[in-house]
Design an enzyme around this catalytic site. Structure first.
Site: not given
Length: 457
Positions: A265, A296, A375
């Site tokens: 990580e 979208w 994201w």
């Protein structure tokens, strides 16, 4: 008299393992300075949660500096204007600072370097971004080979201690009052949950690291369980540079067990910086062309769905619990972040950039590189990402990772539901005020896959 040296602080708010401060302290009097620059980042000025953290981190740093015979000078404005102006005031000819890799800071460093002698050092990552390359010297775009190459050069150098003392200049320049910056919320004061959970500053980071190091061996078995404290909770301390990755590595790496998963990580954090070094606009532009034409949803119904997502009122308990934890504490469990992000993108078909900006404003660990890379990974639009067609099922994820205690904590209206119902309450068991699902999972999946086929043309 030796001219004082300015130490320009940004996301490196610590005294130990601080290469710029150590180098400046070895040469003579030092003037540490933090410039609140909301103009250089433009639309990437810090969000509200980050500003709350910054207030307390700066207060902690100033107290630590005063313990070494120094102090923190606060100024507000464009760094490229404030730093030369301050240098003229005190007769400084040098500025020492750590490299930063966000595109606006790289631009600011070039501008400041044309006006003053700017000495830059590394120290916020395991290795300097851009230095982990393929055999041909090209930067990596995919995480796994990047991590393997980085791991070959580990461990990082041993962290350095803070200077015993820091020489002060003959006279201190004027400083802004931290309170006058109004970084804390007042009307209303929504930060009660943040104050209860966090202790910003280098001392708080050290305590958090010591606590985590004792349990790091069991990281893999606990990290995906929202109902337990299984992650390190170090992300905001790392983001603000109150602790370095090298300090974390050396404190935790000998724990054994599954600590290697945690070290990966840390490697992902380095990887994210390497991505924005290659693609500076990664926070606002998809890496894959297919997503330039993705259909979208927008308009009234989509805006209402976005509002419901932000408020934790989607009718999906695991998603709503995560969004309410975010609002209350400025942080969200990592597994739940993925679930909530996937829900916005694939169940609601809302542009991932809407979610990225909401996290930017509400997370205390809002990091440009990590936020954008995570994201885009979830959306499927990144250079290394999950496939869009792989749609996460929030209800089964909730049950799989035993989120019942987590849901009861953050959705008290569901606290009395039996274990078999809390992940997906039947309509007749939903208490008043907890709304029905804003979209059915199967319907959302079919709509998302149809949109993906349309985008692919």
């Amino acid at each position: 008299m030796t001219a004082p040296i300015l130490v320009w602080l940004r996301r490196d708010l610590r005294l130990s393992d601080q290469a710029a401060l150590a180098a400046a302290s070895a040469k003579g009097p030092v003037i540490p300075v933090y410039v609140l620059d909301d103009e250089t980042p433009e639309h990437r000025a810090m969000g509200a949660a980050s500003r709350w953290w910054l207030h307390y981190s700066l207060a902690s740093l100033d107290a630590a500096l005063r313990g070494k015979g120094s102090r923190l000078i606060l100024r507000r404005g464009r760094c490229e204007e404030i730093l030369p102006e301050l240098a003229r005031e005190v007769g400084a000819r040098e500025v020492h600072a750590l490299h930063h890799y966000e595109p606006w800071w790289r631009g600011a460093e070039k501008t400041v370097g044309r006006k003053l002698r700017l000495c830059l050092y590394h120290g916020n990552y395991l290795l300097p971004p851009g230095t982990v390359t393929t055999g041909s010297g090209a930067p990596y775009k995919i995480y796994t080979p990047f991590w393997r190459a980085l791991l070959e050069r580990m461990p990082p150098p041993e962290p350095r201690c803070a200077p015993q003392t820091i020489a002060a200049p003959p006279a201190w320049p004027k400083s802004d009052r931290l309170e006058d910056w109004r970084l804390l919320p007042t009307a209303p004061d929504w930060a009660g949950g943040l104050r209860a959970m966090w202790e910003p500053g280098e001392e708080g980071a050290g305590e958090r690291l010591r606590d985590f190091a004792e349990q790091a061996s069991g990281y893999e078995s606990r990290r995906n369980l929202p109902g337990v404290v299984g992650t390190s909770l170090l992300s905001p301390h790392l983001h603000f540079g109150e602790v370095t990755p090298a300090q974390v590595w050396h404190a935790a790496s000998s724990a054994g067990g599954s600590v290697g998963i945690f070290l990966g990580e840390l490697g992902w954090r380095d990887y994210a910086q390497n991505v924005i070094l290659q693609f500076p606009d990664y926070g606002g532009r998809p890496a894959r062309e297919t997503f330039d034409r993705f259909p979208w949803r927008s308009g009234g119904p989509a805006r209402e769905d976005l509002r419901a997502w932000k408020r934790g009122m989607t009718g999906y308990p695991i998603v709503d619990a995560g969004m309410r934890q975010l609002w209350h504490t400025g942080w969200m469990h990592n597994r739940v972040r993925m679930i909530a992000a996937s829900f916005l993108i694939k169940h609601l078909l809302i542009d991932w950039r809407e979610g990225e900006r909401w996290f930017w404003d509400t997370l205390v660990d809002a990091d440009y590189a990590s936020n954008a890379v995570n994201w885009q990974w979830t959306a499927g639009s990144g250079v290394d990402s999950s496939m869009f067609a792989r749609i996460m099922a929030p209800l089964s994820q909730s049950e799989k990772f035993d989120a019942s205690a987590y849901i009861r904590e953050w959705l008290p209206e569901l606290a009395e539901l039996p274990e078999g119902e809390i992940h997906d309450p039947a309509p007749m068991l939903r208490p008043a005020g907890y709304l029905a699902k804003i979209i059915d999972h199967r319907q959302a999946r079919e709509r998302a896959l149809a949109a993906w086929e349309q985008a692919k043309g």
